[in-house]
Design a protein around this motif. Sequence first.
Motif, PDB file in Angstrom:
ATOM      1  N   UNK A   8       0.827  -1.204   0.000  1.00 29.63           N
ATOM      2  CA  UNK A   8       0.000   0.000   0.000  1.00 29.63           C
ATOM      3  C   UNK A   8       0.864   1.256   0.000  1.00 29.63           C
ATOM      4  N   UNK A   9       1.925   1.241   0.811  1.00 30.56           N
ATOM      5  CA  UNK A   9       2.809   2.400   0.864  1.00 30.56           C
ATOM      6  C   UNK A   9       3.435   2.646  -0.501  1.00 30.56           C
ATOM      7  N   UNK A  10       3.806   1.570  -1.183  1.00 31.98           N
ATOM      8  CA  UNK A  10       4.416   1.710  -2.498  1.00 31.98           C
ATOM      9  C   UNK A  10       3.425   2.320  -3.481  1.00 31.98           C
ATOM     10  N   UNK A  11       2.216   1.827  -3.468  1.00 33.50           N
ATOM     11  CA  UNK A  11       1.197   2.331  -4.384  1.00 33.50           C
ATOM     12  C   UNK A  11       0.858   3.778  -4.053  1.00 33.50           C
ATOM     13  N   UNK A  12       0.672   4.083  -2.788  1.00 31.98           N
ATOM     14  CA  UNK A  12       0.321   5.444  -2.396  1.00 31.98           C
ATOM     15  C   UNK A  12       1.464   6.410  -2.693  1.00 31.98           C
ATOM     16  N   UNK A  13       2.682   5.950  -2.570  1.00 32.80           N
ATOM     17  CA  UNK A  13       3.825   6.811  -2.802  1.00 32.80           C
ATOM     18  C   UNK A  13       3.952   7.246  -4.257  1.00 32.80           C
ATOM     19  N   UNK A  14       3.413   6.464  -5.165  1.00 31.15           N
ATOM     20  CA  UNK A  14       3.499   6.797  -6.582  1.00 31.15           C
ATOM     21  C   UNK A  14       2.306   7.596  -7.073  1.00 31.15           C
ATOM     22  N   UNK A  15       1.337   7.829  -6.226  1.00 35.62           N
ATOM     23  CA  UNK A  15       0.153   8.579  -6.627  1.00 35.62           C
ATOM     24  C   UNK A  15       0.387  10.052  -6.347  1.00 35.62           C
ATOM     25  N   UNK A  16       0.248  10.852  -7.394  1.00 31.93           N
ATOM     26  CA  UNK A  16       0.447  12.287  -7.235  1.00 31.93           C
ATOM     27  C   UNK A  16      -0.806  12.986  -7.719  1.00 31.93           C
ATOM     28  N   UNK A  17      -1.387  13.778  -6.852  1.00 34.42           N
ATOM     29  CA  UNK A  17      -2.599  14.501  -7.220  1.00 34.42           C
ATOM     30  C   UNK A  17      -2.230  15.786  -7.930  1.00 34.42           C
ATOM     31  N   UNK A  18      -3.017  16.120  -8.927  1.00 35.97           N
ATOM     32  CA  UNK A  18      -2.848  17.371  -9.655  1.00 35.97           C
ATOM     33  C   UNK A  18      -3.998  18.292  -9.267  1.00 35.97           C
ATOM     34  N   UNK A  19      -3.706  19.560  -9.088  1.00 36.01           N
ATOM     35  CA  UNK A  19      -4.724  20.538  -8.724  1.00 36.01           C
ATOM     36  C   UNK A  19      -4.796  21.594  -9.812  1.00 36.01           C
ATOM     37  N   UNK A  20      -6.007  21.995 -10.138  1.00 39.86           N
ATOM     38  CA  UNK A  20      -6.185  23.025 -11.161  1.00 39.86           C
ATOM     39  C   UNK A  20      -5.753  24.376 -10.597  1.00 39.86           C
ATOM     40  N   UNK A  21      -5.389  25.289 -11.475  1.00 38.11           N
ATOM     41  CA  UNK A  21      -5.045  26.639 -11.002  1.00 38.11           C
ATOM     42  C   UNK A  21      -6.212  27.291 -10.251  1.00 38.11           C
ATOM     43  N   UNK A  22      -7.433  27.010 -10.685  1.00 33.80           N
ATOM     44  CA  UNK A  22      -8.605  27.573 -10.010  1.00 33.80           C
ATOM     45  C   UNK A  22      -8.710  27.076  -8.568  1.00 33.80           C
ATOM     46  N   UNK A  23      -8.453  25.777  -8.370  1.00 35.41           N
ATOM     47  CA  UNK A  23      -8.497  25.208  -7.031  1.00 35.41           C
ATOM     48  C   UNK A  23      -7.434  25.854  -6.143  1.00 35.41           C
ATOM     49  N   UNK A  24      -6.227  26.007  -6.683  1.00 33.38           N
ATOM     50  CA  UNK A  24      -5.130  26.616  -5.924  1.00 33.38           C
ATOM     51  C   UNK A  24      -5.487  28.048  -5.525  1.00 33.38           C
ATOM     52  N   UNK A  25      -6.036  28.802  -6.490  1.00 34.79           N
ATOM     53  CA  UNK A  25      -6.424  30.192  -6.206  1.00 34.79           C
ATOM     54  C   UNK A  25      -7.456  30.264  -5.088  1.00 34.79           C
ATOM     55  N   UNK A  26      -8.464  29.410  -5.175  1.00 36.14           N
ATOM     56  CA  UNK A  26      -9.523  29.430  -4.163  1.00 36.14           C
ATOM     57  C   UNK A  26      -8.973  29.022  -2.787  1.00 36.14           C
ATOM     58  N   UNK A  27      -8.087  28.048  -2.768  1.00 35.90           N
ATOM     59  CA  UNK A  27      -7.497  27.618  -1.497  1.00 35.90           C
ATOM     60  C   UNK A  27      -6.675  28.746  -0.876  1.00 35.90           C
ATOM     61  N   UNK A  28      -5.885  29.428  -1.689  1.00 40.07           N
ATOM     62  CA  UNK A  28      -5.078  30.547  -1.199  1.00 40.07           C
ATOM     63  C   UNK A  28      -5.983  31.669  -0.704  1.00 40.07           C
ATOM     64  N   UNK A  29      -7.048  31.958  -1.442  1.00 35.97           N
ATOM     65  CA  UNK A  29      -7.986  33.001  -1.025  1.00 35.97           C
ATOM     66  C   UNK A  29      -8.607  32.682   0.322  1.00 35.97           C
ATOM     67  N   UNK A  30      -8.908  31.403   0.572  1.00 31.36           N
ATOM     68  CA  UNK A  30      -9.467  31.021   1.874  1.00 31.36           C
ATOM     69  C   UNK A  30      -8.506  31.371   3.006  1.00 31.36           C
TER      70      UNK A  30
END
Length: 96
Positions: A8-30
């Motif tokens: 599980x650690x091996x599988x989880x370690x290779x998973x990388x989430x991508x975030x849209x610029x819109x999501x990043x902007x909204x998170x920073x605004x919060x």
Amino acid sequence: MVDTSQERMFIMGNTRREFTPEFKDEAVKLVINTGRAVATVARELGVNEATLGRWVNLFKASQDAGEAGITETEKAELLRLRKENADLKLDRAFLK
């Protein structure tokens, strides 16, 4: 036989989430507009605290550098429009 926890650690370690610029902007605004802690907002959004902290620091650095008002969303759109413009110029040149 492979230990499932290691698998599980091996599988989880290779998973990388991508975030849209819109999501990043909204998170920073919060964080910026509400004055809430990065850790609190990160937990609520399901984002790593260090990741959100990096986004906030990048935003603050861009504000200090004089890039006032340009967000990640706007940067992404600008790149998309530049690429589209280049493609249209190539199409136009081909049609001449």
